[in-house]
Design an enzyme around this catalytic site. Sequence first.
Site, PDB file in Angstrom:
ATOM      1  N   GLN A   1     -10.002  10.352   7.253  1.00 54.36           N
ATOM      2  CA  GLN A   1      -9.487   8.848   8.026  1.00 54.36           C
ATOM      3  C   GLN A   1      -8.510   7.840   6.771  1.00 54.36           C
ATOM      4  OE1 GLN A   1     -14.561   7.005   7.984  1.00 54.36           O
ATOM      5  NE2 GLN A   1     -14.223   8.863   6.552  1.00 54.36           N
TER       6      GLN A   1
ATOM      7  N   GLY B   1     -15.851  11.626  -0.226  1.00 54.39           N
ATOM      8  CA  GLY B   1     -15.749  10.587  -0.532  1.00 54.39           C
ATOM      9  C   GLY B   1     -15.797   9.206   0.717  1.00 54.39           C
TER      10      GLY B   1
ATOM     11  N   HIS C   1      -7.643   7.755  11.060  1.00 51.37           N
ATOM     12  CA  HIS C   1      -6.820   6.822  11.573  1.00 51.37           C
ATOM     13  C   HIS C   1      -5.445   5.980  10.511  1.00 51.37           C
ATOM     14  CE1 HIS C   1     -11.599   5.346   9.990  1.00 51.37           C
ATOM     15  NE2 HIS C   1     -11.346   5.806  11.103  1.00 51.37           N
TER      16      HIS C   1
ATOM     17  N   ARG D   1       0.737  -1.210  -0.205  1.00 48.81           N
ATOM     18  CA  ARG D   1       0.141  -0.084   0.455  1.00 48.81           C
ATOM     19  C   ARG D   1       0.993   1.655   0.454  1.00 48.81           C
ATOM     20  NH1 ARG D   1      -4.453   0.063   4.672  1.00 48.81           N
ATOM     21  NH2 ARG D   1      -5.128   1.797   2.812  1.00 48.81           N
TER      22      ARG D   1
HETATM   23  P1  NAD Z   1     -15.642   4.055   2.515  1.00 48.27           P
HETATM   24  O1  NAD Z   1     -15.903   2.799   2.632  1.00 48.27           O
HETATM   25  O2  NAD Z   1     -15.762   4.748   4.586  1.00 48.27           O
HETATM   26  O3  NAD Z   1     -15.095   5.211   1.820  1.00 48.27           O
HETATM   27  C1  NAD Z   1     -15.607   4.625   0.315  1.00 48.27           C
HETATM   28  C2  NAD Z   1     -16.715   5.688   0.045  1.00 48.27           C
HETATM   29  O4  NAD Z   1     -16.440   6.461  -1.042  1.00 48.27           O
HETATM   30  C3  NAD Z   1     -17.834   5.270  -0.472  1.00 48.27           C
HETATM   31  O5  NAD Z   1     -19.093   5.986  -0.454  1.00 48.27           O
HETATM   32  C4  NAD Z   1     -17.713   5.737  -2.334  1.00 48.27           C
HETATM   33  O6  NAD Z   1     -18.936   5.801  -2.895  1.00 48.27           O
HETATM   34  C5  NAD Z   1     -17.118   6.827  -2.456  1.00 48.27           C
HETATM   35  N1  NAD Z   1     -15.845   7.075  -3.154  1.00 48.27           N
HETATM   36  C6  NAD Z   1     -15.683   5.995  -4.190  1.00 48.27           C
HETATM   37  N2  NAD Z   1     -14.918   6.622  -5.573  1.00 48.27           N
HETATM   38  C7  NAD Z   1     -15.216   8.238  -4.958  1.00 48.27           C
HETATM   39  C8  NAD Z   1     -14.902   8.336  -5.926  1.00 48.27           C
HETATM   40  N3  NAD Z   1     -13.859   9.070  -7.069  1.00 48.27           N
HETATM   41  N4  NAD Z   1     -15.330  10.326  -6.257  1.00 48.27           N
HETATM   42  C9  NAD Z   1     -16.185  10.631  -4.369  1.00 48.27           C
HETATM   43  N5  NAD Z   1     -16.486   9.032  -3.694  1.00 48.27           N
HETATM   44  C10 NAD Z   1     -15.951   7.700  -4.218  1.00 48.27           C
HETATM   45  O7  NAD Z   1     -14.431   2.782   3.129  1.00 48.27           O
HETATM   46  P2  NAD Z   1     -13.297   2.319   2.985  1.00 48.27           P
HETATM   47  O8  NAD Z   1     -12.407   2.100   2.061  1.00 48.27           O
HETATM   48  O9  NAD Z   1     -14.211   0.975   3.547  1.00 48.27           O
HETATM   49  O10 NAD Z   1     -12.256   2.660   3.828  1.00 48.27           O
HETATM   50  C11 NAD Z   1     -12.156   2.122   5.693  1.00 48.27           C
HETATM   51  C12 NAD Z   1     -11.243   3.055   6.267  1.00 48.27           C
HETATM   52  O11 NAD Z   1     -10.255   2.465   5.038  1.00 48.27           O
HETATM   53  C13 NAD Z   1     -10.855   4.773   5.663  1.00 48.27           C
HETATM   54  O12 NAD Z   1     -11.073   4.699   6.826  1.00 48.27           O
HETATM   55  C14 NAD Z   1      -9.219   4.502   6.432  1.00 48.27           C
HETATM   56  O13 NAD Z   1      -8.950   4.910   7.212  1.00 48.27           O
HETATM   57  C15 NAD Z   1      -8.386   3.445   5.333  1.00 48.27           C
HETATM   58  N6  NAD Z   1      -8.622   3.425   4.168  1.00 48.27           N
HETATM   59  C16 NAD Z   1      -7.758   4.732   3.456  1.00 48.27           C
HETATM   60  C17 NAD Z   1      -7.560   4.839   2.127  1.00 48.27           C
HETATM   61  C18 NAD Z   1      -6.801   5.806   2.301  1.00 48.27           C
HETATM   62  O14 NAD Z   1      -5.733   6.163   2.502  1.00 48.27           O
HETATM   63  N7  NAD Z   1      -6.318   6.329   0.394  1.00 48.27           N
HETATM   64  C19 NAD Z   1      -7.928   3.835   1.400  1.00 48.27           C
HETATM   65  C20 NAD Z   1      -8.610   2.787   1.366  1.00 48.27           C
HETATM   66  C21 NAD Z   1      -8.956   2.463   2.832  1.00 48.27           C
END
Ligand code: NAD
Length: 240
Positions: free
Chosen positions: A96, A180, A114, A69
């Site tokens: 987050q 997001g 997080h 990652r």
């Molecule tokens: P989540 O399910 O809370 O978020 C995903 C959300 O993003 C969904 O509501 C979806 O509709 C929306 N989404 C997807 N693509 C999008 C776009 N292009 N524009 C706008 N909205 C969009 O989050 P998760 O993936 O279950 O993650 C849970 C936790 O895991 C996070 O809170 C974080 O701590 C961690 N995480 C972090 C990262 C990162 O740092 N980039 C990535 C994945 C997970």
Amino acid sequence: MLDEALDAIRRRSWERIVVFTGAGVSADSGIPTFRGAGGLWRNFRAEDLATPEAFARDPALVWEWYEWRRGLVRDAQPNAAHLAIARLDRALVVTQNVDALHERAGSTRVLHVHGELAYARGTGRTNKRYRIDGGPIALGQCCEEGTQLRPDIVWFGEEVQHMEEAGALVASADKVLVVGTSLSVYPAAGLVEYARADAEKFVNALEMDDVPAGFTFRAGPATQMIPAITSRWLEANHHR
Ligand code: NAD
């Protein structure tokens, strides 16, 4: 009289904006959300790896996932949504996300509730943090003898960081922008409940079943939706 008017102007132009982001804000930078497409790694779900139990069972596997990652994030670039948020130069970002794309886009006030991929910490008494984005670190390498180094990430079931501060900031904000996040991972998701009734409030995601009360929902990719909202705010501020 003049002082009062100046004060009022100052207060208005120092309007408090809080932006609360989740994995979706980084999706268009090529970093998959956990539940969206590409969220699996070697067929493991995040819930199978991002827990204290998974780390206790197989720390090498969990570290390997975080190395992967960290590599993804290293090769990624901030997108138009991160950049638009960074242009709100006094905004406070509560994220987050564990990547550092907000900071790399130029946001200077970012609270990571997080944790962060770029850090590890000891599991011993001192919990000292180490910056590790220079590359992989040796397992077991640590400050205190007999303790282990772990990712400085808040795993499922662990205590979220900076919540009190984040809640107070949301409660005092004139504008709240949520980007997001499915608002399903608690307690961080509960932050929206602190938003004032008279604050201007937007939430953006691809889809959302339960839009929080008082928020206007903007469905679509953050890279398109966020610059539209923030440029309107910047414009309005400019004409004040
Ligand atoms: P989540 O399910 O809370 O978020 C995903 C959300 O993003 C969904 O509501 C979806 O509709 C929306 N989404 C997807 N693509 C999008 C776009 N292009 N524009 C706008 N909205 C969009 O989050 P998760 O993936 O279950 O993650 C849970 C936790 O895991 C996070 O809170 C974080 O701590 C961690 N995480 C972090 C990262 C990162 O740092 N980039 C990535 C994945 C997970």
